[in-house]
Design a protein around this motif. Structure first.
Motif, PDB file in Angstrom:
ATOM      1  N   UNK A   1       0.854  -1.016  -0.025  1.00  0.00           N
ATOM      2  CA  UNK A   1       0.057  -0.119  -0.103  1.00  0.00           C
ATOM      3  C   UNK A   1       1.100   1.153   0.144  1.00  0.00           C
ATOM      4  N   UNK A   2       0.587   2.015  -0.883  1.00  0.00           N
ATOM      5  CA  UNK A   2       1.452   3.373  -1.041  1.00  0.00           C
ATOM      6  C   UNK A   2       0.875   4.573  -0.178  1.00  0.00           C
ATOM      7  N   UNK A   3       1.672   5.092   0.464  1.00  0.00           N
ATOM      8  CA  UNK A   3       1.278   6.246   1.464  1.00  0.00           C
ATOM      9  C   UNK A   3       2.075   7.440   1.815  1.00  0.00           C
ATOM     10  N   UNK A   4       3.315   7.277   1.164  1.00  0.00           N
ATOM     11  CA  UNK A   4       4.233   8.213   1.372  1.00  0.00           C
ATOM     12  C   UNK A   4       4.068   9.383   0.132  1.00  0.00           C
ATOM     13  N   UNK A   5       4.319  10.649   0.344  1.00  0.00           N
ATOM     14  CA  UNK A   5       4.596  11.628  -0.346  1.00  0.00           C
ATOM     15  C   UNK A   5       5.965  12.043  -0.314  1.00  0.00           C
ATOM     16  N   UNK A   6       6.856  11.847  -1.418  1.00  0.00           N
ATOM     17  CA  UNK A   6       8.084  12.390  -1.415  1.00  0.00           C
ATOM     18  C   UNK A   6       8.291  13.840  -1.953  1.00  0.00           C
ATOM     19  N   UNK A   7       9.109  14.790  -1.329  1.00  0.00           N
ATOM     20  CA  UNK A   7       8.991  16.033  -1.804  1.00  0.00           C
ATOM     21  C   UNK A   7      10.710  16.370  -2.086  1.00  0.00           C
ATOM     22  N   UNK A   8      11.095  16.300  -3.379  1.00  0.00           N
ATOM     23  CA  UNK A   8      12.405  16.742  -3.560  1.00  0.00           C
ATOM     24  C   UNK A   8      12.471  18.327  -3.496  1.00  0.00           C
ATOM     25  N   UNK A   9      13.402  19.199  -2.727  1.00  0.00           N
ATOM     26  CA  UNK A   9      13.320  20.606  -3.005  1.00  0.00           C
ATOM     27  C   UNK A   9      14.661  20.960  -3.182  1.00  0.00           C
ATOM     28  N   UNK A  10      15.751  20.271  -3.008  1.00  0.00           N
ATOM     29  CA  UNK A  10      16.982  20.550  -3.431  1.00  0.00           C
ATOM     30  C   UNK A  10      17.617  19.876  -4.597  1.00  0.00           C
ATOM     31  N   UNK A  11      19.003  20.242  -4.920  1.00  0.00           N
ATOM     32  CA  UNK A  11      19.574  19.197  -6.156  1.00  0.00           C
ATOM     33  C   UNK A  11      19.818  17.894  -5.517  1.00  0.00           C
ATOM     34  N   UNK A  12      19.372  17.033  -6.692  1.00  0.00           N
ATOM     35  CA  UNK A  12      19.607  15.699  -6.241  1.00  0.00           C
ATOM     36  C   UNK A  12      19.447  15.003  -7.542  1.00  0.00           C
ATOM     37  N   UNK A  13      20.075  13.552  -7.262  1.00  0.00           N
ATOM     38  CA  UNK A  13      19.968  12.557  -8.403  1.00  0.00           C
ATOM     39  C   UNK A  13      19.130  11.350  -8.014  1.00  0.00           C
ATOM     40  N   UNK A  14      17.965  11.247  -8.820  1.00  0.00           N
ATOM     41  CA  UNK A  14      17.269  10.160  -8.122  1.00  0.00           C
ATOM     42  C   UNK A  14      17.196   8.725  -9.169  1.00  0.00           C
ATOM     43  N   UNK A  15      17.557   7.817  -8.762  1.00  0.00           N
ATOM     44  CA  UNK A  15      17.353   6.522  -9.624  1.00  0.00           C
ATOM     45  C   UNK A  15      17.045   5.229  -8.800  1.00  0.00           C
ATOM     46  N   UNK A  16      17.049   4.086  -9.601  1.00  0.00           N
ATOM     47  CA  UNK A  16      16.231   2.796  -9.071  1.00  0.00           C
ATOM     48  C   UNK A  16      17.514   1.947  -8.930  1.00  0.00           C
ATOM     49  N   UNK A  17      17.251   1.110  -7.685  1.00  0.00           N
ATOM     50  CA  UNK A  17      18.187   0.414  -7.136  1.00  0.00           C
ATOM     51  C   UNK A  17      17.361  -0.826  -6.304  1.00  0.00           C
ATOM     52  N   UNK A  18      17.303  -1.894  -6.722  1.00  0.00           N
ATOM     53  CA  UNK A  18      16.644  -3.240  -6.197  1.00  0.00           C
ATOM     54  C   UNK A  18      15.309  -2.745  -5.543  1.00  0.00           C
ATOM     55  N   UNK A  19      14.410  -2.168  -6.280  1.00  0.00           N
ATOM     56  CA  UNK A  19      12.985  -1.763  -5.834  1.00  0.00           C
ATOM     57  C   UNK A  19      13.030  -0.542  -4.743  1.00  0.00           C
ATOM     58  N   UNK A  20      14.219  -0.057  -4.820  1.00  0.00           N
ATOM     59  CA  UNK A  20      13.998   1.283  -4.002  1.00  0.00           C
ATOM     60  C   UNK A  20      14.421   2.527  -4.767  1.00  0.00           C
ATOM     61  N   UNK A  21      13.877   3.615  -4.490  1.00  0.00           N
ATOM     62  CA  UNK A  21      14.072   5.018  -5.207  1.00  0.00           C
ATOM     63  C   UNK A  21      15.344   5.532  -4.031  1.00  0.00           C
ATOM     64  N   UNK A  22      16.467   5.673  -4.794  1.00  0.00           N
ATOM     65  CA  UNK A  22      17.514   6.312  -4.326  1.00  0.00           C
ATOM     66  C   UNK A  22      17.750   8.069  -4.426  1.00  0.00           C
ATOM     67  N   UNK A  23      17.677   8.502  -3.491  1.00  0.00           N
ATOM     68  CA  UNK A  23      17.731  10.014  -3.508  1.00  0.00           C
ATOM     69  C   UNK A  23      19.529  10.528  -3.028  1.00  0.00           C
ATOM     70  N   UNK A  24      20.169  10.847  -4.194  1.00  0.00           N
ATOM     71  CA  UNK A  24      21.644  11.259  -3.531  1.00  0.00           C
ATOM     72  C   UNK A  24      21.527  12.836  -3.739  1.00  0.00           C
ATOM     73  N   UNK A  25      21.897  13.299  -2.724  1.00  0.00           N
ATOM     74  CA  UNK A  25      21.789  14.829  -2.384  1.00  0.00           C
ATOM     75  C   UNK A  25      23.065  14.873  -1.501  1.00  0.00           C
ATOM     76  N   UNK A  26      22.536  15.811  -0.408  1.00  0.00           N
ATOM     77  CA  UNK A  26      23.799  16.257   0.621  1.00  0.00           C
ATOM     78  C   UNK A  26      23.773  14.674   1.335  1.00  0.00           C
ATOM     79  N   UNK A  27      22.578  13.926   1.541  1.00  0.00           N
ATOM     80  CA  UNK A  27      22.558  12.682   2.162  1.00  0.00           C
ATOM     81  C   UNK A  27      22.093  11.851   1.037  1.00  0.00           C
TER      82      UNK A  27
END
Length: 91
Positions: A1-27
């Motif tokens: 069941x999906x329930x999260x709202x993800x908000x990207x506000x700063x510079x980042x790289x988003x990619x797919x890795x083994x069923x996860x969305x990976x957000x690479x930014x400061x962290x």
């Protein structure tokens, strides 16, 4: 069941890795795709992989893109997976 709202506000790289969305930014953060309902991209300094976009559309996750003033400008909508697909394409 999906329930999260993800908000990207700063510079980042988003990619797919083994069923996860990976957000690479400061962290670096991983979010399970089956938990995500909406991805809101507020910054124009975000890069995405097409494999992530394809997987988000398969899972019917709404992706909203904003302009430089952070106003919503477009969204990613899947063609398949609903009863009124033909009407959506015509509109």
């Amino acid at each position: 069941m999906s329930w999260r709202t993800i908000v990207i506000t700063k510079r980042a790289k988003l990619d797919l890795q083994l069923g996860f969305m990976v957000v690479r930014g400061e962290d670096t953060t991983k979010v399970a795709l089956n938990e995500i309902a909406v991805v809101l991209i507020e910054s124009t300094a975000v890069s995405l992989t097409t494999s992530l976009l394809a997987e988000l559309t398969k899972r019917k996750v709404k992706v909203i893109f904003c302009d430089e003033k952070r106003n919503p400008s477009s969204e990613l909508v899947s063609y398949y997976g609903s009863h009124d697909t033909s009407n959506k394409i015509r509109k």
